[in-house]
Design an enzyme around this catalytic site. Structure first.
Site, PDB file in Angstrom:
ATOM      1  N   SER A   1       0.844  -1.200   0.000  1.00 18.22           N
ATOM      2  CA  SER A   1       0.000   0.000   0.000  1.00 18.22           C
ATOM      3  C   SER A   1       0.873   1.241   0.000  1.00 18.22           C
ATOM      4  O   SER A   1       2.080   1.175   0.264  1.00 18.22           O
ATOM      5  CB  SER A   1      -0.932   0.014   1.222  1.00 18.22           C
TER       6      SER A   1
ATOM      7  N   ASP B   1      12.487   2.859   2.513  1.00 23.92           N
ATOM      8  CA  ASP B   1      11.525   3.006   3.602  1.00 23.92           C
ATOM      9  C   ASP B   1      12.096   2.565   4.944  1.00 23.92           C
ATOM     10  O   ASP B   1      11.749   3.140   5.982  1.00 23.92           O
ATOM     11  CB  ASP B   1      10.206   2.291   3.287  1.00 23.92           C
TER      12      ASP B   1
ATOM     13  N   THR C   1       5.939  -5.463   5.768  1.00 23.35           N
ATOM     14  CA  THR C   1       6.020  -6.629   4.889  1.00 23.35           C
ATOM     15  C   THR C   1       7.268  -7.445   5.218  1.00 23.35           C
ATOM     16  O   THR C   1       7.236  -8.673   5.252  1.00 23.35           O
ATOM     17  CB  THR C   1       6.046  -6.182   3.418  1.00 23.35           C
TER      18      THR C   1
ATOM     19  N   GLN D   1       0.082 -11.274   5.562  1.00 22.90           N
ATOM     20  CA  GLN D   1      -0.582 -10.548   4.473  1.00 22.90           C
ATOM     21  C   GLN D   1      -1.075 -11.509   3.406  1.00 22.90           C
ATOM     22  O   GLN D   1      -2.210 -11.383   2.911  1.00 22.90           O
ATOM     23  CB  GLN D   1       0.386  -9.524   3.857  1.00 22.90           C
TER      24      GLN D   1
END
Length: 484
Positions: free
Chosen positions: A13, A235, A258, A303
């Site tokens: 996302s 990130d 993740t 996920q």
């Protein structure tokens, strides 16, 4: 200028987050959220990079509609994936996703030409089959030869916004092509790939200003006047900047999304043979630091399970079901390559449990508990490795990112590591992105002040370790599982 926008895009996302300092508190407002994910086509996995750019524009239009006329803007995304540009600045091909299977067996091919020990001594980057080094080795050589420039994904998004080409250092280091001694691309590794240094732009540090948006974008869309500031574009690098380490405490961190990235922030890399054997990495951080860390498969596992259950359960509901299930009944080696991108994660977890003679988890709660128990045990093992390699014991473990919301996983981690776990902030990646912007504008004096602001602005939950029944027997099971 006191409006700052973090474009924070992960593997599942993305969102645009507005940050403002008001009365000594950093306040966040989500402006726009969107889904991300790779698609499989003709046996290959690709990102929809054009949609990601369109979503950034849509988010900026929402910002302008909300009354934001001027702002700074920074971008962070995942690492290792790249974009090829031709002489006209157009993409040569679609953007491969790092979970694409074209790199299977490539590490061994590269090792036949240059030893893994030599590569690690040069770069300090762990061997992962999706590193950019191996992706480029597997890439069509004719396409690579046509590439005038090679950018990382966030660099490409900055280019689409500004028209300027850069390659930012925190993400560039994950290519496994940067030399720790020369602090530039390594000549021998470029020759291995038949690439030229000129195909990569100049290395650029976080905090560098690119200028404004392309005039044609301003003419086409109703956008704020944006001053583009280079964030720590990986990130994880941004997430580490957003870790509000308390003064006087030696903290290790887990950036939990993740992937789970467990490590410490150092002023010098550790690229010793022992660090290589344990497969720890020295990714470059902002402001001259290094992220000495271990990649752990992370919340990708849950996920995928949630996706395969048709998203009928939220992540919070899966955690609640896991809390009701029997603990430590079934375990999996999270970092096994079989879980990197299986056709069916649920079937793969069940198959792994059956092959190791454990009960097969059937219910959603049992599968989720298997994942969370296994992740917490992984954190214990790798924290011990980390402390051995750095020679420093961590008295606290700070979990930031989405995993900080999972109370079960945080408590299990505290119990198994025997360390206090401080959970939060959840939005560490966006906060680290914003921290670079705040330093640029002078609203905070440096990263220490930015972290203190973050710590004072967001709640942190403490989890104290509790006794684990029959811990020795559990750890023996865990060791035997990894010895298979």
């Amino acid at each position: 200028m006191n409006h700052h926008i973090a474009v924070d895009i992960g593997a599942s996302s993305g969102r645009l987050v507005l940050g403002r300092v008001e009365d000594g508190v950093l306040k966040l407002q989500e402006l726009h959220r969107f889904k991300n994910g790779f698609t499989e086509r003709d046996g290959s996995c690709f990102w929809d990079i054009d949609d990601l750019f369109a979503q950034i524009i849509a988010g900026l239009e929402k910002a302008k509609a909300a009354g934001i006329a001027r702002c700074t803007l920074g971008i962070d995304t995942w690492a290792v994936d790249y974009v090829l540009l031709d002489a006209r600045g157009e993409r040569v091909q679609e953007v491969y996703a790092y979970r694409d299977r074209r790199t299977e067996g490539v590490m061994e091919q590269v090792a036949s030409r240059i030893s893994p020990e030599a590569v690690y001594a040069k770069t300090g980057i762990q061997r992962l089959n999706f590193n950019t080094l191996y992706q480029l080795y597997a890439h069509d050589p004719e396409e690579l030869a046509r590439a005038e420039q090679i950018l990382m994904v966030p660099d490409y998004l900055y280019y689409r916004l500004s028209g300027r080409k850069i390659i930012e250092v925190t993400n560039a280091s994950t290519t496994q092509l940067l030399n720790l001694a020369t602090r530039d691309f390594d000549d021998e590794l470029l020759q291995l790939l038949s690439l030229r240094r000129g195909q990569f732009p100049a290395l650029t540090e976080p905090g560098t200003v690119l200028g404004g948006l392309r005039p044609e974008l301003m003419a086409l869309y109703d956008l704020p006047e944006c001053e583009l500031v280079i964030a720590a574009t990986h990130d994880t690098a941004s997430a580490v900047l957003g870790v509000p380490v308390r003064s006087g405490r030696h903290a290790a961190y887990i950036s939990s999304g993740t992937w789970s990235l467990l490590g410490v922030e150092l002023s010098r890399p550790i690229n010793s043979p022992e660090a290589m054997e344990a497969n720890y990495t020295n990714e470059w951080g902002a402001f001259g630091t290094y992220r000495f860390l271990k990649n752990i498969m992370g919340l990708w596992l849950i996920q995928e399970v949630r996706r395969l259950f048709g998203e009928q359960y939220s992540f919070a509901e899966l955690a609640e079901l896991a809390a009701e299930a029997e603990g430590f009944r079934s375990l999996i080696p999270c970092n096994d390559d079989r879980f990197l991108n299986p056709a069916d994660m649920i079937a793969e977890i069940r198959r792994a449990c059956a092959e190791s003679g454990q009960p097969v988890p059937e219910t959603p709660g049992a599968i989720a508990r298997c994942i969370f128990d296994s992740l917490a045990l992984s954190y214990r093992s790798y924290l011990q490795e980390l402390e051995r390699l750095t020679g420093a014991a961590a008295d606290v473990l700070q979990i930031v990112g989405g995993g900080a919301n999972n109370g079960l996983l945080c408590q299990l981690t505290a119990d198994l590591t025997g360390r206090e776990v401080l959970a939060g902030p959840t939005e560490a990646t966006a906060l680290g992105n914003l921290a670079v912007q705040l330093i640029h504008t002078g609203e905070v004096a440096g990263i220490g002040e930015a972290r203190a602001l973050i710590g004072a602005s967001f709640p942190i939950t403490s989890y104290r370790p509790r006794a684990v029944p029959q811990l020795d027997a559990l750890l023996l099971r865990w060791e035997r599982l990894h010895a298979r």
